[in-house]
Scaffold this motif. Structure first.
Motif, PDB file in Angstrom:
ATOM      1  N   PHE A 101      59.860  52.474  34.486  1.00  0.00           N
ATOM      2  CA  PHE A 101      58.581  53.170  34.593  1.00  0.00           C
ATOM      3  C   PHE A 101      58.006  53.021  36.004  1.00  0.00           C
ATOM      4  CE2 PHE A 101      53.946  53.278  34.317  1.00  0.00           C
ATOM      5  CZ  PHE A 101      53.767  54.528  33.745  1.00  0.00           C
ATOM      6  N   PHE A 148      45.070  67.804  15.701  1.00  0.00           N
ATOM      7  CA  PHE A 148      45.933  66.958  16.504  1.00  0.00           C
ATOM      8  C   PHE A 148      46.174  65.630  15.793  1.00  0.00           C
ATOM      9  CE2 PHE A 148      46.700  63.950  20.030  1.00  0.00           C
ATOM     10  CZ  PHE A 148      47.839  64.556  20.534  1.00  0.00           C
ATOM     11  N   PHE A 186      46.430  58.788  39.910  1.00  0.00           N
ATOM     12  CA  PHE A 186      46.041  58.327  38.591  1.00  0.00           C
ATOM     13  C   PHE A 186      46.749  57.017  38.279  1.00  0.00           C
ATOM     14  CE2 PHE A 186      46.342  58.368  33.917  1.00  0.00           C
ATOM     15  CZ  PHE A 186      44.989  58.378  33.642  1.00  0.00           C
ATOM     16  N   LEU A 236      45.137  53.391  37.408  1.00  0.00           N
ATOM     17  CA  LEU A 236      45.508  52.516  36.300  1.00  0.00           C
ATOM     18  C   LEU A 236      45.877  51.123  36.804  1.00  0.00           C
ATOM     19  CD1 LEU A 236      47.516  54.774  33.866  1.00  0.00           C
ATOM     20  CD2 LEU A 236      45.138  54.069  33.786  1.00  0.00           C
ATOM     21  N   MET A 240      47.055  69.292  23.255  1.00  0.00           N
ATOM     22  CA  MET A 240      45.717  68.797  23.548  1.00  0.00           C
ATOM     23  C   MET A 240      45.132  69.452  24.775  1.00  0.00           C
ATOM     24  SD  MET A 240      44.609  66.980  21.362  1.00  0.00           S
ATOM     25  CE  MET A 240      43.617  65.508  21.320  1.00  0.00           C
ATOM     26  N   PHE A 245      48.954  62.802  39.901  1.00  0.00           N
ATOM     27  CA  PHE A 245      49.704  61.897  39.049  1.00  0.00           C
ATOM     28  C   PHE A 245      49.822  60.522  39.698  1.00  0.00           C
ATOM     29  CE2 PHE A 245      53.518  60.231  37.020  1.00  0.00           C
ATOM     30  CZ  PHE A 245      53.149  60.410  35.703  1.00  0.00           C
ATOM     31  N   LEU A 289      48.933  55.612  17.261  1.00  0.00           N
ATOM     32  CA  LEU A 289      50.155  55.989  17.974  1.00  0.00           C
ATOM     33  C   LEU A 289      49.702  56.627  19.280  1.00  0.00           C
ATOM     34  CD1 LEU A 289      53.316  56.366  17.633  1.00  0.00           C
ATOM     35  CD2 LEU A 289      52.777  58.674  16.889  1.00  0.00           C
ATOM     36  N   PRO A 290      49.617  55.819  20.356  1.00  0.00           N
ATOM     37  CA  PRO A 290      48.993  56.378  21.557  1.00  0.00           C
ATOM     38  C   PRO A 290      49.823  57.483  22.211  1.00  0.00           C
ATOM     39  CG  PRO A 290      49.717  54.122  21.954  1.00  0.00           C
ATOM     40  CD  PRO A 290      50.039  54.429  20.530  1.00  0.00           C
ATOM     41  N   ILE A 291      49.139  58.535  22.622  1.00  0.00           N
ATOM     42  CA  ILE A 291      49.769  59.610  23.394  1.00  0.00           C
ATOM     43  C   ILE A 291      49.287  59.402  24.817  1.00  0.00           C
ATOM     44  CG2 ILE A 291      49.964  62.098  23.679  1.00  0.00           C
ATOM     45  CD1 ILE A 291      51.057  61.055  21.084  1.00  0.00           C
ATOM     46  N   ASP A 292      50.131  58.788  25.613  1.00  0.00           N
ATOM     47  CA  ASP A 292      49.713  58.301  26.917  1.00  0.00           C
ATOM     48  C   ASP A 292      49.749  59.428  27.949  1.00  0.00           C
ATOM     49  OD1 ASP A 292      49.184  56.932  29.177  1.00  0.00           O
ATOM     50  OD2 ASP A 292      50.955  55.657  29.124  1.00  0.00           O
ATOM     51  N   ILE A 293      48.580  59.801  28.413  1.00  0.00           N
ATOM     52  CA  ILE A 293      48.491  60.918  29.361  1.00  0.00           C
ATOM     53  C   ILE A 293      49.081  60.549  30.725  1.00  0.00           C
ATOM     54  CG2 ILE A 293      46.106  60.286  29.914  1.00  0.00           C
ATOM     55  CD1 ILE A 293      47.237  63.849  29.792  1.00  0.00           C
ATOM     56  N   SER A 294      49.262  59.254  30.995  1.00  0.00           N
ATOM     57  CA  SER A 294      49.913  58.892  32.257  1.00  0.00           C
ATOM     58  C   SER A 294      51.436  58.867  32.111  1.00  0.00           C
ATOM     59  CB  SER A 294      49.393  57.545  32.767  1.00  0.00           C
ATOM     60  OG  SER A 294      49.800  56.512  31.906  1.00  0.00           O
ATOM     61  N   GLU A 341      52.885  48.874  30.787  1.00  0.00           N
ATOM     62  CA  GLU A 341      52.210  50.161  30.655  1.00  0.00           C
ATOM     63  C   GLU A 341      50.848  49.979  29.991  1.00  0.00           C
ATOM     64  OE1 GLU A 341      54.347  53.749  29.399  1.00  0.00           O
ATOM     65  OE2 GLU A 341      56.174  52.575  29.622  1.00  0.00           O
ATOM     66  N   LEU A 342      49.892  50.775  30.438  1.00  0.00           N
ATOM     67  CA  LEU A 342      48.548  50.728  29.857  1.00  0.00           C
ATOM     68  C   LEU A 342      48.251  52.135  29.358  1.00  0.00           C
ATOM     69  CD1 LEU A 342      45.880  48.962  29.636  1.00  0.00           C
ATOM     70  CD2 LEU A 342      45.193  50.068  31.742  1.00  0.00           C
ATOM     71  N   PRO A 343      48.536  52.409  28.080  1.00  0.00           N
ATOM     72  CA  PRO A 343      48.451  53.806  27.643  1.00  0.00           C
ATOM     73  C   PRO A 343      47.028  54.338  27.627  1.00  0.00           C
ATOM     74  CG  PRO A 343      49.056  52.375  25.797  1.00  0.00           C
ATOM     75  CD  PRO A 343      48.932  51.501  26.997  1.00  0.00           C
ATOM     76  N   ILE A 344      46.888  55.560  28.105  1.00  0.00           N
ATOM     77  CA  ILE A 344      45.615  56.270  28.035  1.00  0.00           C
ATOM     78  C   ILE A 344      45.802  57.294  26.931  1.00  0.00           C
ATOM     79  CG2 ILE A 344      43.995  57.728  29.279  1.00  0.00           C
ATOM     80  CD1 ILE A 344      44.270  54.933  30.381  1.00  0.00           C
ATOM     81  N   ASP A 345      45.292  56.972  25.763  1.00  0.00           N
ATOM     82  CA  ASP A 345      45.615  57.746  24.571  1.00  0.00           C
ATOM     83  C   ASP A 345      44.721  58.978  24.462  1.00  0.00           C
ATOM     84  OD1 ASP A 345      46.305  58.671  22.139  1.00  0.00           O
ATOM     85  OD2 ASP A 345      45.631  56.925  21.002  1.00  0.00           O
ATOM     86  N   ILE A 346      45.349  60.136  24.600  1.00  0.00           N
ATOM     87  CA  ILE A 346      44.580  61.384  24.589  1.00  0.00           C
ATOM     88  C   ILE A 346      44.014  61.671  23.195  1.00  0.00           C
ATOM     89  CG2 ILE A 346      46.714  62.706  24.315  1.00  0.00           C
ATOM     90  CD1 ILE A 346      43.834  63.999  26.307  1.00  0.00           C
ATOM     91  N   VAL A 394      54.095  63.699  28.883  1.00  0.00           N
ATOM     92  CA  VAL A 394      52.827  64.163  28.323  1.00  0.00           C
ATOM     93  C   VAL A 394      52.061  64.957  29.383  1.00  0.00           C
ATOM     94  CG1 VAL A 394      50.617  63.451  27.337  1.00  0.00           C
ATOM     95  CG2 VAL A 394      52.693  62.221  26.727  1.00  0.00           C
ATOM     96  N   PHE A 395      52.058  64.427  30.600  1.00  0.00           N
ATOM     97  CA  PHE A 395      51.335  65.103  31.677  1.00  0.00           C
ATOM     98  C   PHE A 395      51.933  66.480  31.963  1.00  0.00           C
ATOM     99  CE2 PHE A 395      50.378  65.988  36.173  1.00  0.00           C
ATOM    100  CZ  PHE A 395      49.011  65.819  36.181  1.00  0.00           C
TER     101      PHE A 395
END
Lengths: 747, 747
Positions: free
Chosen positions: A442, B523, A523, A527, B654, A520, B542-547, A541-546, B551-552
């Motif tokens: 990653f 969603f 961002f 983070l 999303m 990107f 279940l995180p959807i990680d925008i980073s 990883e630090l997920p940013i959950d949409i 996903v981006f």
């Protein structure tokens, strides 16, 4: 550290090269006395605008710097060193127990970095603009002799701005990094975090230059047209119109100073972001190359660009009918080819055994730059379907011109989004293949996107030189017209001007793409800052959950910010235009000699009024851009919960960026396409439909179809020169402001 | 289960009420023979269009249903029962070891649900439209007698459509749920997952109705104007123009059938999404109320709406100058007040000890609906600043009209985004306060947003009745004009028509808001489906990680899809309009008697050609909407990696939704504002500026300012009636298609 000498070498070489180019341009023939007179008025107007603008910037920058120092100093906990813990397959990148930089020191250093970034950007803009407005009459004069000489003068004049922007950004970032690490004795790993203020400073100046400049240029343009052509019934660029000099000044203000500051910001912010991402790998490998690699890569770009620029005159022929785009394109190919060589050397020397993955990432970036140059040309040049469709739709009036233009503009976002998407995914995938012991895929993947971004920006000075070529040739055309130069010179400046439109458009495409890649990257840097403050290891990883409601709501507000900011920017043009209209009306009323042609209007006063109106009108969008991320972060943190502030800001940042990229692409391209649809009709390419070939007539200037196309062109002006370019700045400003203000939203 | 009887009761009551209203409208005086003749042509045209459209839908729906059955059957692993594991504070919501529904059975049931959903939506649209085009001449006739009677007829005619949409959606979802659970003997917990096909079927028909209908209506409108007013020089709605009936038919096609299908889809999809979210709570508490609560809430909404509608005539006065909006607003207040009562009863009876938190969530939803009704009125009615700004800008020509209009349109997204954001965060925060043992705050929070959505939709039948009121009164005005009815009747239909414009606009605002709330909810349902397939417990996040780069990139493509789809939709209008123009030209050419007024043009043929062109032109945007999420999911899954497919689709979903909400708001409101700026000028509200009051002139019809406003109005037509409403459908289609096709992207 083998290649670190390249950084000062390239920076100084760029400064000296810019000085040489400036000397070369200034020693040339400034043209006939008539040419010099007009050029003198433009010069005075431009300098008056810059003086007023930079005075305002200086005051606000000082206030902001103090505010940053106080806020960061008061809210932050100071900076802890970043250290490797564990070994083998179980490495975490953690933090020292105590802060190595005190929080007040952090605040002061960040504030100083902000000021240095702002000053460097302003200086590059000022000198570049100074030379650009000195080059216009010299280009006009050269056009009386040959196309080749005219191209050379205009491109060299533009290159001064391009090289200064690159040089000052490179020297600025590297000097402040050197001082904040080696001189002040801070660890290399934390210095990139201390210099984020530099990026914010660059964003701050870019906001003024691009938003204020964009409002200025289009208010002058629209105002001059409405009061001159519509009300007084005098032709465009008529000397009796007091707003005409303001209009010519505007071209320089928006395209030279504005775009320069835009790309200064791109390079600086992305450079710092890339350095922050390098920290994680550096901490594991202890090779400082990972942090300074982005600086070295850009240094190679400087030399590649010099070679490309120097080669252009050799490709220009003495044939006045040569398409001036041809030598410019050849020069660009040389820059790209040499950039590949530089990329190869930099990666193989600096990035260890798995260097080739990052070499491929850089190639992706260079290819992305080339792709954008062509995508923009396809959508905004009269040679292809999109512009022709708009011209055809003009037959049935302004409404269909606008409708089809909008459809074309919306369509252009597809190529942009797909290209940026492929570039990001490909460079991430390639980067994550690099197997560096103890560093996860990653982390190397994100570093790969940073390398792609820096690869793309290697040619930035060349792109900027082509961009400033635009207003120089545009002004040269105006000067040629004013001064009654021979028809052959007008033919040459016309052909240069049309190419200038293309180069201005492709610079915007390049700027959007760089903003997209940067987003990107920045961002990820944001983070990393969040991880540092929350004590989450940098390689976790630090997920940013949409699907988190705060992220989603923040995203909704971010997308909305982009729409609202555009609305404010477009409306500002209308408001500022009404001020210049009042002033021109007043001059006509109070001195009837102006209309009779016996006395000269007060151009300087019109310039000054436009300048002050533009600066006043940028307050609302400016405050919105700077204030909204902070307000959203604070509201969510204190109303919703401690961890919801930075989450909402993250959503705002990412989704605002995506929406901003697409909306900016729409505005830039639809405006360019409308402009060229009008030119396509003016060139006589639209004909009446008839079964009898003898009855076919050209639907050229003055026909209803042309009038419809003029409506489209006018609508497109604030889109492509105010809203679109200001959105590039907004996107990056969101990233830099949240990086600097992060302690406000993170518990 | 106390209130479950409410569902069939409300469904049947709504059907009978609609039948009563239809009977009441049809028994009224259909007007003079002239009125009946025009109305007859509109009726024939509308039915011809519906026949062609529904034949096409039937064919494609059958093919799609088979494709769904095969794909889901082949790719899925079947459905496992959802069961509670552990106890006390450590409950997980897991899955049974073996599938209780075989994968082929799952495919077939999903395909059947799709067909039922499509059929129910089509049936509601067909009958509603049938009555609406029968109500127009009756409204025209009533207008010769009194305003009160005209309002009553038009609103009742519209309410038939509104009640049928609500009734068939409610009965359809509840019946298929009952059959798939109780009759087939499947567990209640998995039945909601089996009926997602119903939502997709509704989306599928809505895509045809709203996109195809939107293309039809604006192609007819623009085509009739260009060939009639511009080319032939005959007035608007002149009977010699062969396209004029197609234009009148178009109003019904877009606003009645289109918006009906749009809200049918909203209600059905959100209902099913809410039931899926209820599953997690049901599994813990074993109270099936959590699954059927959304159905019961809507049942109360039906009765509240009946009372509100019945009350409207009592608020209408006999004064022909009464603003018809006043009784409509009073009726709406009654619906809202009774909805609060119904919400109170439903929550206190069904949702256990912590019911009041969900009661508050429902209040948030009802308040959001009211807010949108007012926000839309502010931005699109001539009484406030936004429309006046546009009218003022028309003084300086079409370009400034378009520029300021665009600025206003972009600005309107702010109120929309902020309101939706607050509604989501507030209902989530309130819902997560509910303390249900073993269920986390995240789960109850998401359920809270579902309750808010359902609360908002309680008044849907009333909103739809007001919406269909629009085309009925619009047609009534046309019929009055055609048939030479007295001036007093024209005065009444004019005032109704102007209110109809407002009600059409506010329905769009309501539809956008419901799409926005629905997006978050659907969603979450998509994530539940992903969790089921990946065997992640339903009550785990279940995180959807925008980073995450996939996903981006998916998000970038989702935002782009919205822009590209709009481009295709707008362009389709232009292409279809050119077909109708050719046909009208051909008729003029081949029968000179038409222009002389001695022979009647072939209206039916013009209707048919427009219909087939509209259906052909919707292929490109339709394929894009349905195909892109699937293609993106497959490419990311098979090129990037097994888990990247559903991640990219999540990002697409999303961020496409957020961008779609904002772009739809822009298109809807800018179009409405341009339309009303033109009306504002036509009403004589714009005057010349002069220091001498005696010299002030009205800048009304025929002036340059008015012509400029007409350009804006024409540009706005495909924005507000094709692109904007189609985007509502696109947003929900993305959700339902990914729910159904999920097994394709999830390993």
């Amino acid at each position: 550290m083998e290649l670190v000498f390249m950084i000062p070498l390239a920076g100084l070489a760029a400064v000296f090269y810019a000085a040489y180019l400036a000397w070369d341009v200034l020693r040339r023939d400034p043209g006939t006395p008539e040419m010099q007179e007009v050029a003198g008025m433009i010069f005075e107007g431009a300098m008056a605008f810059l003086k007023r603008q930079y005075t305002t910037i200086a005051i606000f920058a000082l206030i902001t710097a103090v505010a940053i120092a106080i806020i960061v100093g008061a809210v932050s906990d100071g900076v802890k060193d970043i250290i490797k813990e564990g070994s083998g397959g179980n490495i975490t990148i953690g933090y020292s127990p105590n802060a190595v930089v005190d929080h007040w020191e952090e605040g002061v250093l960040t504030g100083i970095a902000f000021l240095v970034g702002a000053a460097a950007s302003a200086l590059a803009g000022y000198i570049g603009m100074f030379i650009a407005v000195r080059s216009n009459s010299r280009t006009a004069s050269a056009a009386t002799r040959s196309l080749k000489e005219a191209i050379t003068v205009a491109l060299r004049g533009g290159a001064v701005s391009g090289f200064l922007v690159v040089a000052l950004s490179l020297l600025g970032v590297s000097t402040i990094f050197f001082i904040y690490s080696a001189v002040l004795g801070n660890p290399d790993a934390i210095a990139p975090f201390l210099i984020v203020g530099f990026g914010f400073g660059a964003s701050f100046v870019a906001l003024f230059a691009q938003l204020g400049g964009g409002i200025y240029t289009k208010a002058a343009d629209v105002g001059a047209d409405l009061v001159g052509k519509v009300e007084a019934g005098i032709p465009e660029d008529d000397p009796r119109n007091a707003a005409v000099v303001a209009d010519l000044v505007g071209d320089n203000v928006g395209d030279c100073a504005g775009r320069g500051a835009d790309l200064f910001e791109s390079m600086s912010a992305e450079n710092i972001g890339a350095m922050i991402l390098g920290v994680a790998i550096y901490t594991v490998t202890q090779d400082v190359e990972w942090i300074i690699f982005p600086l070295v890569l850009r240094s190679f770009g400087v030399f590649a660009t010099m070679a490309g620029l120097t080669s252009v005159p050799f490709f220009a022929s003495d044939d006045p009918n040569q398409n001036p785009m041809t030598p410019l394109n050849y020069g660009y190919y040389i820059v790209c080819a040499l950039s590949v060589v530089g990329l190869f050397i930099a990666t193989i020397v600096m990035l260890g055994d798995e260097w080739y993955w990052f070499f491929f990432c850089g190639l992706v970036g260079i290819a992305t730059g080339i792709a954008f140059v062509y995508i923009t040309q396809y959508y905004t040049s009269g040679a292809w379907r999109p512009v022709r469709d708009i011209a055809e739709a003009s037959r049935t009036g302004p409404a269909t011109n606008i409708i089809i233009g909008t459809a074309v503009g919306l369509e252009t976002t597809a190529a942009t989004a797909i290209t940026i998407g492929i570039a990001l995914v490909a460079s991430f995938a390639l980067g994550s293949e690099a197997d560096i012991p103890g560093v996860g895929g990653f982390t190397t993947g994100v570093f790969g996107t940073a390398v792609a971004t820096m690869g793309m920006l290697m040619s930035a000075a060349y792109i900027l030189a082509m961009d400033t070529f635009g207003p120089i040739t545009d002004n040269a055309g105006g000067i040629t017209e004013f001064s009654g130069a021979p028809e052959s010179a007008r033919h040459i400046t016309d052909s240069l001007d049309s190419v200038g439109n293309t180069t201005k458009a492709l610079t915007k495409g390049f700027a959007v793409a760089s903003a997209g890649l940067a987003a990107f990257l920045l961002f990820s840097a944001y983070l990393d800052k969040v991880k540092e403050r929350l004590s989450v290891p940098l390689n976790k990883e630090l997920p940013i959950d949409i699907s988190d409601v705060d992220v989603f709501a923040g995203g909704l507000l971010g997308a909305m910010l982009v729409f609202l900011f555009s609305s404010f920017a477009i409306r500002a043009v209308g408001n500022a235009a009404s001020k210049i209209i009042e002033e021109v009306r007043r001059q006509f009323r109070e001195d009837p000699g102006i209309m009779a042609g016996t006395s000269r209007p007060d151009y300087a006063r019109a310039v000054d009024i436009t300048a002050s109106a533009a600066l006043r009108e940028m307050i609302a969008p400016g405050v919105l851009a700077v204030g909204m991320p902070i307000v959203v972060g604070l509201i969510f943190r204190y109303v919703r919960g401690d961890n919801d502030g930075w989450l909402a800001v993250a959503g705002l940042l990412m989704i605002g960026t995506i929406t901003g990229i697409l909306l900016a692409t729409f505005f830039n391209n639809v405006g360019g396409a409308w402009d060229n649809a009008k030119k396509y009709i003016e060139a006589g390419n639209l004909k009446t439909e008839s079964a009898n070939p003898g009855a076919v007539e050209v639907l050229g200037k003055g026909t209803d179809a042309h009038k419809a196309a003029v409506v489209g062109d006018t609508v497109g002006d604030p889109f492509k020169d105010t809203a679109g370019p200001s959105l590039h700045v907004l996107i990056k400003l969101l990233s830099t402001i949240t990086l600097v203000m992060a302690p406000l939203f993170i518990p």
